[in-house]
Design a protein around this motif. Sequence first.
Motif, PDB file in Angstrom:
ATOM      1  N   MET A   1       0.849  -1.150   0.000  1.00  0.00           N
ATOM      2  CA  MET A   1       0.000   0.000   0.000  1.00  0.00           C
ATOM      3  C   MET A   1       0.904   1.225   0.000  1.00  0.00           C
ATOM      4  N   ALA A   2       0.562   2.191  -0.811  1.00  0.00           N
ATOM      5  CA  ALA A   2       1.380   3.395  -0.946  1.00  0.00           C
ATOM      6  C   ALA A   2       0.586   4.630  -0.545  1.00  0.00           C
ATOM      7  N   GLN A   3       1.288   5.580   0.062  1.00  0.00           N
ATOM      8  CA  GLN A   3       0.646   6.807   0.510  1.00  0.00           C
ATOM      9  C   GLN A   3       1.561   7.990   0.259  1.00  0.00           C
ATOM     10  N   GLY A   4       1.076   8.963  -0.478  1.00  0.00           N
ATOM     11  CA  GLY A   4       1.797  10.216  -0.609  1.00  0.00           C
ATOM     12  C   GLY A   4       1.620  11.013   0.669  1.00  0.00           C
ATOM     13  N   GLU A   5       2.702  11.474   1.233  1.00  0.00           N
ATOM     14  CA  GLU A   5       2.623  12.204   2.497  1.00  0.00           C
ATOM     15  C   GLU A   5       1.979  13.581   2.351  1.00  0.00           C
ATOM     16  N   ALA A   6       1.849  14.052   1.110  1.00  0.00           N
ATOM     17  CA  ALA A   6       1.199  15.343   0.866  1.00  0.00           C
ATOM     18  C   ALA A   6      -0.179  15.151   0.216  1.00  0.00           C
ATOM     19  N   ASP A   7      -0.747  13.975   0.366  1.00  0.00           N
ATOM     20  CA  ASP A   7      -2.040  13.662  -0.244  1.00  0.00           C
ATOM     21  C   ASP A   7      -3.144  14.440   0.457  1.00  0.00           C
ATOM     22  N   ASP A  30       2.450  -4.322   3.356  1.00  0.00           N
ATOM     23  CA  ASP A  30       3.643  -3.583   2.957  1.00  0.00           C
ATOM     24  C   ASP A  30       3.175  -2.153   2.715  1.00  0.00           C
ATOM     25  N   PHE A  31       3.421  -1.288   3.680  1.00  0.00           N
ATOM     26  CA  PHE A  31       2.940   0.092   3.634  1.00  0.00           C
ATOM     27  C   PHE A  31       4.131   1.018   3.454  1.00  0.00           C
ATOM     28  N   ARG A  32       4.087   1.808   2.394  1.00  0.00           N
ATOM     29  CA  ARG A  32       5.182   2.726   2.080  1.00  0.00           C
ATOM     30  C   ARG A  32       4.637   4.137   1.909  1.00  0.00           C
ATOM     31  N   THR A  33       5.393   5.100   2.413  1.00  0.00           N
ATOM     32  CA  THR A  33       5.003   6.499   2.261  1.00  0.00           C
ATOM     33  C   THR A  33       6.045   7.225   1.410  1.00  0.00           C
ATOM     34  N   TYR A  34       5.575   8.287   0.760  1.00  0.00           N
ATOM     35  CA  TYR A  34       6.412   9.030  -0.173  1.00  0.00           C
ATOM     36  C   TYR A  34       6.300  10.524   0.132  1.00  0.00           C
ATOM     37  N   PRO A  35       7.366  11.080   0.724  1.00  0.00           N
ATOM     38  CA  PRO A  35       7.356  12.496   1.087  1.00  0.00           C
ATOM     39  C   PRO A  35       7.158  13.406  -0.130  1.00  0.00           C
ATOM     40  N   MET A  40      -2.248  12.302  -6.895  1.00  0.00           N
ATOM     41  CA  MET A  40      -1.911  11.955  -8.273  1.00  0.00           C
ATOM     42  C   MET A  40      -0.398  11.943  -8.512  1.00  0.00           C
ATOM     43  N   GLU A  41       0.334  12.773  -7.811  1.00  0.00           N
ATOM     44  CA  GLU A  41       1.786  12.830  -7.985  1.00  0.00           C
ATOM     45  C   GLU A  41       2.457  11.509  -7.619  1.00  0.00           C
ATOM     46  N   PHE A  49       7.610   5.483  -6.627  1.00  0.00           N
ATOM     47  CA  PHE A  49       6.615   4.419  -6.503  1.00  0.00           C
ATOM     48  C   PHE A  49       6.368   3.702  -7.826  1.00  0.00           C
ATOM     49  N   LEU A  50       6.508   4.406  -8.945  1.00  0.00           N
ATOM     50  CA  LEU A  50       6.204   3.791 -10.241  1.00  0.00           C
ATOM     51  C   LEU A  50       7.038   2.551 -10.509  1.00  0.00           C
ATOM     52  N   GLN A  51       8.347   2.634 -10.309  1.00  0.00           N
ATOM     53  CA  GLN A  51       9.192   1.460 -10.550  1.00  0.00           C
ATOM     54  C   GLN A  51       8.880   0.353  -9.559  1.00  0.00           C
ATOM     55  N   GLU A  52       8.611   0.706  -8.317  1.00  0.00           N
ATOM     56  CA  GLU A  52       8.241  -0.302  -7.323  1.00  0.00           C
ATOM     57  C   GLU A  52       6.956  -1.009  -7.733  1.00  0.00           C
TER      58      GLU A  52
END
Length: 58
Positions: A1-7, A30-35, A40-41, A49-52
């Motif tokens: 699961m992915a989460q943008g930190e600025a979502d 599997d939870f990952r965040t993206y600062p 949409m970003e 995240f795209l390659q992952e």
Amino acid sequence: MAQGEADGLIKPEIQENYVAQLKEDGQKVDFRTYPGRGHMELVEGDSPFLQELIDWTR
């Protein structure tokens, strides 16, 4: 699961609570965040995240 930190659409704290509940219920997550990434970003352009996501799909 992915989460943008600025979502601004799905707030990170809501997703974090959801993941915590899943884990409490015994689910492996599997939870990952993206600062700096918004909703949409997270799936556009140079997002790490795209390659992952591609690797996971393969």
